[in-house]
Design an enzyme around this catalytic site. Sequence first.
Site, PDB file in Angstrom:
ATOM      1  N   ASP A 231       0.829  -1.199   0.000  1.00 39.98           N
ATOM      2  CA  ASP A 231       0.000   0.000   0.000  1.00 39.98           C
ATOM      3  C   ASP A 231       0.874   1.264   0.000  1.00 39.98           C
ATOM      4  OD1 ASP A 231      -2.807   0.960   0.423  1.00 39.98           O
ATOM      5  OD2 ASP A 231      -1.936   1.857   2.215  1.00 39.98           O
ATOM      6  N   GLU A 297      14.665 -15.397   0.167  1.00 38.09           N
ATOM      7  CA  GLU A 297      15.084 -16.494   1.052  1.00 38.09           C
ATOM      8  C   GLU A 297      14.041 -17.601   1.082  1.00 38.09           C
ATOM      9  OE1 GLU A 297      15.846 -15.155   5.041  1.00 38.09           O
ATOM     10  OE2 GLU A 297      16.878 -13.382   4.291  1.00 38.09           O
TER      11      GLU A 297
END
Length: 584
Positions: A231, A297
């Site tokens: 956002d 990751e």
Amino acid sequence: MTIADDTSQTPEQVADPAPVATTPGGDEWWRSAVIYQIYPRSFADANGDGMGDLAGITARLTALAELGVDAIWLSPFYRSPQRDGGYDVSDYCDVDPIFGTLEDFGRLQERAHELGLRVIVDLVPNHTSSEHAWFEEALAAPEGSRERARYIFRDGRGENGDVPPNNWESVFGGRAWTRTARPDGSPGQWYLHLFDESQPDLDWSNPEVRAEFVRILRFWLDRGVDGFRVDVAHGLVKEEGLPDYAKPLTGGSMGGAGVPLTPEIEAEAAQEPPTPPYWGQEGVHEIYREWRRVLDEYEGDRMLVAEAWVDPLPKLAKWVRPDEMDQAFNFAYLETPWEGPALRRVIADSLSAFGAVGAPSTWVLSNHDVVRHASRLALTAENPQGAGIGPNSDGKPIPDLGIRRARAASLLMLALPGSAYVYQGEDLGLPEVIDLPDEARQDPTWYRTGGERYGRDGCRVPIPWEASAPAYGFSPTGRTWLPQPEEWAELARDAQQGVPGSTLELYRRALELRREHGLGRGAIEWLPGYSEQVVALVVGEVTVVANTGETPVELPAGEVLLSSEPLSEAALPADTTVWLRVSG
Ligand code: BGC
């Protein structure tokens, strides 16, 4: 190739850019995905309180799998006082009781994954709710404290500090600063809120804020989410010293960005437009690089999509460089009028701007912040973004024209290479709800502008599922947090299911064909020889012709795969899009 019979323009006048390759890069799922936006308050209510919830969404997910989308994006369902429909978060790692529990989220995600739907959640990093523990601590703490340093507190100007620290205005109307009171009741410092006063802006120059959002990302990644919609991804960093903005914010809900690319704008866009001191600062990119490393990751192509109201498109493309986010909402496309030249221009500009950094373009026509495109494309007066439409608005939409253009626009959008966003209910052809009673409205824009701007409630009305059920199947009790129009019975999902020509079947078939023909990937090639108001292109083996003009267009011989309106003979009527497999 046949030529359009509108001779008002010569082919020279409609010369188009060279063919553009797109969807560069790897085979990650999000490069071509169709992503369905769920606004949880208004999708489906399982417990009957009139407010949508996570269990309601889970129960309705099969409908989205049947529609053929690849992923869902959930607007915020976190703990929140709901002063801005959940974009005011008081706890980022818990579900608000009005929506359910973390276990409900787990069940939703599991069901979605079983159905082959990826799950994207919303992240709101620009501001917290004023009821977030950090802000409550900040208000209770002294000026200059560590607690205050997580937000943007400043002394006021003027002798008594009663003039706000600068001239910035809130996107929702009114000033962007609110003054606090000291424990003894005397007036204290001011805090910045680019949105509602219940949404204090965080200070992203503070490492503690950065660390906290990495923790929040990991919290949801560990739970298995496939990505984040970020956002206000253009707003986190403010210019050093918080200088006055020479051109105060007016109009558009998100700061007037995303201007349609008319020829005049194109010339202007050649130079970088002025950057307000709170939007699009260079410093934001470092934040997203760190997030990228975190996402990388994890297994499985986790993605980030930016809600960044930034223009021109080459500047927006910075958000999706290889070491930053994956996608950015293409608001330039959303804001483009239903006009051939502007559409061709924005499609070409999008593919080339995003392609230049190795990212796919996205395409979007509606969301929870804008007038639904079944109304917006037939407005008869200017309507600044964020203004909304209400009973006293000028230039209300022409109803039949709106839905006709919306169907044509959606069919064009779903053919374009890249990733497309579909907002809940656009697959039913829902229009904006205009005549909501004043007392039902909840958008802070409505209150902060004293009713001058209606705001966004009209695109957030709970959606209809079954024509003859209470609340059209939205809620078992018939309760709805915003009233639904009577005309929505015929737009209910069950009234359109399996009905040839319905908007639902148009979307369903379009998504089926999109998948079958690999339309989300590859390249487009412009078809020459059509008049200015026609967008004609080839994607793979599919020819797409959209007629934004008033004159019927002769079509090449071939098999009609799908058309947004019934076709008579080989002519494409006004405001219609067709997908064809051309013979020969
Ligand atoms: C969201 C809006 C919200 C605002 C503040 C926007 O970009 O999409 O719904 O009001 O951010 O969080």
